[in-house]
Design an enzyme around this catalytic site. Sequence first.
Site, PDB file in Angstrom:
ATOM      1  N   ASP A 212       0.848  -1.190   0.000  1.00 44.13           N
ATOM      2  CA  ASP A 212       0.000   0.000   0.000  1.00 44.13           C
ATOM      3  C   ASP A 212       0.887   1.245   0.000  1.00 44.13           C
ATOM      4  OD1 ASP A 212      -3.045   0.825   0.572  1.00 44.13           O
ATOM      5  OD2 ASP A 212      -1.739   2.209   1.632  1.00 44.13           O
ATOM      6  N   ASP A 229      -1.777   9.140 -10.858  1.00 46.36           N
ATOM      7  CA  ASP A 229      -1.780   8.029 -11.812  1.00 46.36           C
ATOM      8  C   ASP A 229      -0.362   7.645 -12.222  1.00 46.36           C
ATOM      9  OD1 ASP A 229      -4.489   7.883 -11.726  1.00 46.36           O
ATOM     10  OD2 ASP A 229      -4.843   8.776 -13.699  1.00 46.36           O
ATOM     11  N   GLU A 255      -4.757   2.398  -4.331  1.00 45.24           N
ATOM     12  CA  GLU A 255      -3.294   2.480  -4.270  1.00 45.24           C
ATOM     13  C   GLU A 255      -2.682   1.217  -3.671  1.00 45.24           C
ATOM     14  OE1 GLU A 255      -4.769   4.791  -0.554  1.00 45.24           O
ATOM     15  OE2 GLU A 255      -5.459   4.295  -2.569  1.00 45.24           O
TER      16      GLU A 255
END
Length: 338
Positions: A212, A229, A255
């Site tokens: 993460d 992005d 994410e």
Amino acid sequence: MADNYIESSFSTLKQTIPMMLKHKVSAVPTNYALWYTYVSNESPELTSAVDALLENKVPLSDIKSKELYRSYLAEQEEISAWELRQSVEAMLIQLSQSLQDTRKETTEFKKNMDNCVDDLAKVEREGLSIEEVMALVRNLVKETQNIRRSTISFNSALTDAHKEIDILRAKLEESQKEALYDALTGLCNRRYFDEELASLSIQSNLCLVLVDLDHFKRINDNYGHVMGDLVLKATAKKLQATCRDGAQAFRFGGEEFAVLVPNANFSKARVIAESMRKAIEKIGVKDKRSGEVLGDITASFGVAEFTKGMNPLTLIETADKQLYKAKRLGRNRVMPMS
């Protein structure tokens, strides 16, 4: 000549079926084509890919076989159609996020214009007597009010456009139920992950790594979704480059990423996770508009080992708990420590 070709084809087929039975491959047309090509060695690239999987003792699940077929045997028209769907999805994601950013900026601009109108109106109320100045002030008030009306209309149009994009994305997602890849990062998606985990969990010696990105919301808030992005894409690239010995990276959602490490104990999976952590630390993403380079990107990792009697959901929950510990202890670390 024709008889020789038929005889050769039957010979290859006789080898193909036992290979499929040995590796417990489903008897569907695409798998017949896949293994027939492998046995005949008509595609060296396919042969190398399958050999690598067999060498690492990675089960050839249905989802894995679909990936091999798409990568090495699918007709160009099929590949082009898939790439087109992927490109449209990526475009919609970026456009949708850009619209959200623009709506936020437009709302702030409207607020500033409201303050400007109030200030200009105040100047007029204070009774300045120079007529030329008052005419200028009235004109400024009029123009600013026009800008405010335009801003309100533009904001409304953006809201309508965003709704249209949401509808289009929903339709595209419905038509893409069989898709195996995440459009933004190019990694295999959550559907692929779920099926591969179910297949791999039948065997022992399987580990899961959950990844993460740290403070990702802060990146989106400070630099915008386009930069966010780019960070996701760069992270995916680093994870792919660090995978070895049959390990495979997936876009888990948002994410968060997942890495399946077959035929590995906890120690080996943790070493791979630590390599990934260090690789992500080296990411630098450049904003083409400002030239600014975004660095100091880190991620937290949770590692879990599949044990006898464990089901796939429990494996995910175990890795997620370790990921939460990594976050709680300060981020940018792999948990458990040993």
